[in-house]
Write a protein that holds these residues in place. Sequence first.
Motif, PDB file in Angstrom:
ATOM      1  N   ASP A  75     -71.287 -43.035  20.348  1.00 46.64           N
ATOM      2  CA  ASP A  75     -70.333 -44.152  20.367  1.00 46.64           C
ATOM      3  C   ASP A  75     -70.359 -44.800  21.742  1.00 46.64           C
ATOM      4  N   ARG A 105     -79.314 -38.077  21.323  1.00 43.98           N
ATOM      5  CA  ARG A 105     -78.814 -38.107  19.948  1.00 43.98           C
ATOM      6  C   ARG A 105     -78.825 -39.541  19.409  1.00 43.98           C
ATOM      7  N   THR A 144     -73.316 -34.138  25.895  1.00 41.21           N
ATOM      8  CA  THR A 144     -72.894 -34.978  24.772  1.00 41.21           C
ATOM      9  C   THR A 144     -74.008 -35.878  24.239  1.00 41.21           C
ATOM     10  N   GLU A 175     -79.969 -31.461  22.804  1.00 41.04           N
ATOM     11  CA  GLU A 175     -80.226 -30.034  22.988  1.00 41.04           C
ATOM     12  C   GLU A 175     -79.313 -29.132  22.166  1.00 41.04           C
ATOM     13  N   HIS A 176     -78.446 -29.668  21.375  1.00 38.95           N
ATOM     14  CA  HIS A 176     -77.523 -28.819  20.625  1.00 38.95           C
ATOM     15  C   HIS A 176     -77.255 -29.411  19.242  1.00 38.95           C
ATOM     16  N   HIS A 177     -76.791 -28.566  18.351  1.00 39.41           N
ATOM     17  CA  HIS A 177     -76.368 -29.064  17.047  1.00 39.41           C
ATOM     18  C   HIS A 177     -75.001 -29.725  17.213  1.00 39.41           C
ATOM     19  N   ASN A 178     -74.787 -30.774  16.475  1.00 44.17           N
ATOM     20  CA  ASN A 178     -73.493 -31.448  16.635  1.00 44.17           C
ATOM     21  C   ASN A 178     -72.943 -31.903  15.297  1.00 44.17           C
ATOM     22  N   GLN A 179     -71.957 -32.730  15.350  1.00 44.10           N
ATOM     23  CA  GLN A 179     -71.299 -33.309  14.173  1.00 44.10           C
ATOM     24  C   GLN A 179     -70.483 -32.278  13.409  1.00 44.10           C
TER      25      GLN A 179
END
Lengths: 214, 214
Positions: free
Chosen positions: B150, B146, B205, B209-213
């Motif tokens: 942070d 991603r 994290t 591989e995944h949608h986030n936010q």
Amino acid sequence: MEYNAKQIQIIEVAERLFADKGFAGTSVRDIAQEANVNVSMISYYFGSKEKLIEALFAMRMGESRSRMETLLSNEDLIPIQKINVLIDSAIDRLMGNQCFHNIMMREQLSSERTPTITEHIRTLKLRNIQLMQQLIEEGQAIGAFRKNIDLSLMTTTLYGTINYAIATQDFYKRINGLEDMEEAEFQIHLRRKLSQHLKSLFKSTVTNEHHNQD
Amino acid sequence: MEYNAKQIQIIEVAERLFADKGFAGTSVRDIAQEANVNVSMISYYFGSKEKLIEALFAMRMGESRSRMETLLSNEDLIPIQKINVLIDSAIDRLMGNQCFHNIMMREQLSSERTPTITEHIRTLKLRNIQLMQQLIEEGQAIGAFRKNIDLSLMTTTLYGTINYAIATQDFYKRINGLEDMEEAEFQIHLRRKLSQHLKSLFKSTVTNEHHNQD
DNA sequence: TTTTACTAATCAAACGTTTGTTTAGTAAAA
DNA sequence: TTTTACTAAACAAACGTTTGATTAGTAAAA
């Protein structure tokens, strides 16, 4: 146990000094001086230096009793929202009582344990992990969360991250070029960053939205 | 600085006692007795109690110099594998030097700081975060990771989780019913569990591989 | 109302110990 | 002989705690 104004004053000064310099590193004379009382008042009111720190734990533990629990049982949130409430509530609790949790951390690092304090900490940790367990099981029951979640270590990550962030906040400031930010503003900044970070971490780890396992 | 056998013996005893009881909570006579040397040898060899703990840091820091770095630069692993190597290497380092890292943790909790020790810790933390940065940027460069990660807080979670797991290992034992497990076996068990947990955490994290936010 | 008896809060001083460090000395090695 | 490694004893300072005296306040007795 009820404490009068002067006793609370002594306890609060002691809390700050124990957090700054440790229990053994703080003398009763240090405490007496900062609290503007005679040295003998500490023995007079609490019996001993040892019992003073026990009084501190008794007071703070009495305060914190079940705030989170009620916060969560009432509302009708979906599992991940409840996890988010848990995270924010943990951040608030630890960031809002940095001195006390600093002392708790020291106590856990130590092998010279006072039985009553050890018991207080055990109770608190048990409460934390059971609450986490309840929330995760709710999520699993409706198929929103993964099945194999390491409960102990999920809790360890939550509290470990917050505690470590607090302990190393000076370093965080420097690394992120926030040395000139006003202290109150920085505390809010850190809370928000921690909140975002931990929510993102938990969301992608406990939910079923991705393939997992090696 | 080179230390002879007797000096190292004193340093190692001091390390164990400082970890158990804290710096202020450990007297030079405690150290002398456990190390089977005369009390005055501590001043004779190190100058003072203060300089003894500085010698401890000098020794341990000298040992740990760049083990991870070489481990990572050579091999041709994919980004997530490198992260996994970083995680295992951090677990090994902290679990293999629990006394020393206990002292480091205490030092970070304290506001009574010795400049040379503070500097040592800062150097170490900077090294850790820069290594993490390098690995994450590599992963981002090839689109495997991603974009908005942070860095500070990812590092905080890594070291915070390990440190907190070590500090609360007695509680972990009890919660997971491992009180009867042999100590050496338990240490291995904890390492493996931490490794699995942190790798799973990081994988879900940092990868794309995944949608986030939110 | 005044006197007496008692209590809780506070204090400076002193108690006995333990603290980190220094000194004066010894004995073996160089 | 000089240096190095080591020790027992002594040091002043700091430690947590106790002491005996003083104060201020309360409440019952005279």
